[in-house]
Design an enzyme around this catalytic site. Sequence first.
Site, PDB file in Angstrom:
ATOM      1  N   GLU A 193      10.214  16.269  15.239  1.00  0.00           N
ATOM      2  CA  GLU A 193      10.557  16.066  13.835  1.00  0.00           C
ATOM      3  C   GLU A 193       9.797  17.082  12.986  1.00  0.00           C
ATOM      4  O   GLU A 193       8.573  17.179  13.065  1.00  0.00           O
ATOM      5  CB  GLU A 193      10.174  14.643  13.415  1.00  0.00           C
ATOM      6  N   GLU A 245       9.257   1.412  11.042  1.00  0.00           N
ATOM      7  CA  GLU A 245      10.342   2.353  10.732  1.00  0.00           C
ATOM      8  C   GLU A 245       9.723   3.734  10.795  1.00  0.00           C
ATOM      9  O   GLU A 245       9.017   4.145   9.872  1.00  0.00           O
ATOM     10  CB  GLU A 245      10.894   2.095   9.324  1.00  0.00           C
ATOM     11  N   CYS A 272      13.654  10.446   6.887  1.00  0.00           N
ATOM     12  CA  CYS A 272      13.528   9.980   8.278  1.00  0.00           C
ATOM     13  C   CYS A 272      14.846  10.124   9.022  1.00  0.00           C
ATOM     14  O   CYS A 272      14.879  10.439  10.198  1.00  0.00           O
ATOM     15  CB  CYS A 272      13.046   8.550   8.306  1.00  0.00           C
ATOM     16  N   LYS A 286       0.873  -1.190   0.000  1.00  0.00           N
ATOM     17  CA  LYS A 286       0.000   0.000   0.000  1.00  0.00           C
ATOM     18  C   LYS A 286       0.903   1.231   0.000  1.00  0.00           C
ATOM     19  O   LYS A 286       1.435   1.629   1.028  1.00  0.00           O
ATOM     20  CB  LYS A 286      -0.867  -0.022   1.260  1.00  0.00           C
TER      21      LYS A 286
END
Length: 502
Positions: A404, A271, A305, A196
């Site tokens: 973040e 992750e 990331c 997906k």
Amino acid sequence: MAHNPSAAAAQETDVAAPTFTVPFDTRLLCIGGIWRAAAGGETLALTNPSDGSDLAHIARGGTADIDAAVAAAQAALDGEWGRLTAAERGRLLGAIGRKVLDNVELLAMLEALDVGKPLKQGRADAVALARYLEFYGGAADKVHGETLPFLNGYTALTLREPHGVTGHIVPWNYPMQIVGRSVGAALAMGNACVLKPAEEACLTVLAFARIAIEAGLPAGALNVVTGLGNEAGAALSAHPGIAHISFTGSVATGRLIQAAVAHNAVPVTLELGGKSPQIVFADADLDAALPHLINAGLQNAGQTCSAASRILVERSVFVQVRDRMAERYRRLSIGPAVADLDMGPLISKRQQQIVEHFVALGRDSGLRIAAQGELPTDLPRGGSFVRPTLFDDVPADHALAQQEIFGPVQVLIAFDGDAEALRIANCTAFGLVAGVWTRDGARQMRMARALKCGQVFINNYGAGGGVELPFGGVRHSGHGREKGFEALYGFSTLKTIAIQHG
Ligand code: NAD
């Protein structure tokens, strides 16, 4: 890759730029080797983030499509795909990788239009995808069990077996690399995959599935269902036919997925995000460090990331490092992805607003800006561009040094001595990657051992993509490992057999 043979479909495909037409029908998803519309018949629009124009439409897959994809994957395991030997799977992955290399330019262009990524980065991602397939293809027949010393009259052994049908939910920022590291490893171990991709950008994933099928991947070994996260993604993560989920994305979604997967009591690899530091000691080779300090923060406009969003600098060289970084920031070239400059746009207007919010927050709370990149005056008005921003000597507990941002914003933090460097480096909720720049060998090792994260790079950062190097986080950066051989262990399960033969 062959162009869509249907003239009608080709005509209906959205035109992305005057000189480029997406060479396949983007509105179809792939189930059991067949490209078809979503069961509900609906589509979602993709936007070109460089100018805000309509790029293409993708299928809005939902529960019925996920059900069909899981069934097709199970049928593949019970059929041709499940009968292949490990060596045959490996050979096939190698062939897919070589076909990816034949299509690097197409993939880079799709990624530029869809993600807003400069062409050179898109090319690098496509080559990395091919390298994952090469690596996992070569490893497919080299992962095996053991025989175990046991009771007299017994032989005991372990077998490495595929989980079965694996689910893969990937984000928009590095679709090719993330598909390579997760689907590549899962296929190598003999799983059948339901993938997906993200609703913001997924054209390279669709192109990859076509390439894989053209290279001979048996029907149903890889199924792709595009759609929204809370529809297709939620249906996939909660599906009782899924034996393992690999998720890459935000912490918030990771929590939802872990909860959904818990219901079926199957393993999950998460992750997630990061707030990764690079730590520069006074004895470091600053010339070598500088490009890494900046590139690892601004690559893909900071939407990475493992972005090095915190730059910790020992006080005696702080001003020197700040000024050299600032000088580079002022020279950054920024523009549409196809112009292939230092930096393209962010993925969306929403992401632009988030980044602008953080920059305003920093300014309003009295932080100094060491430098900002300049936006050219002739940028397309609909593009999602922001000025890359370097904040000067930020308190380690400030929101800009803790959260973040997922944009081209780096914070500089001054420190005195090893202990303070370590305390600051470990003081966020994340723990994905860290970089350490020092010539002192003992300090290199002490830091590497004490940093709370999944990867440490000494006198480098990122190490050439690191297909071979296990990757993943601790704490809010997630758990489980992808890349390297660890991924092959993660995408397989161990069966123990004890034979009593007297
Ligand atoms: P996101 O979590 O919003 O979306 C990621 C994927 O999850 C998409 O495919 C989305 O459709 C799907 N999704 C969303 N809601 C879902 C739900 N309820 N159930 C199932 N699936 C759902 O993340 P994003 O904004 O697309 O990506 C940015 C985040 O990803 C950042 O935090 C970044 O750090 C992280 N990321 C991590 C890595 C890594 O390897 N650690 C790599 C890239 C990105």
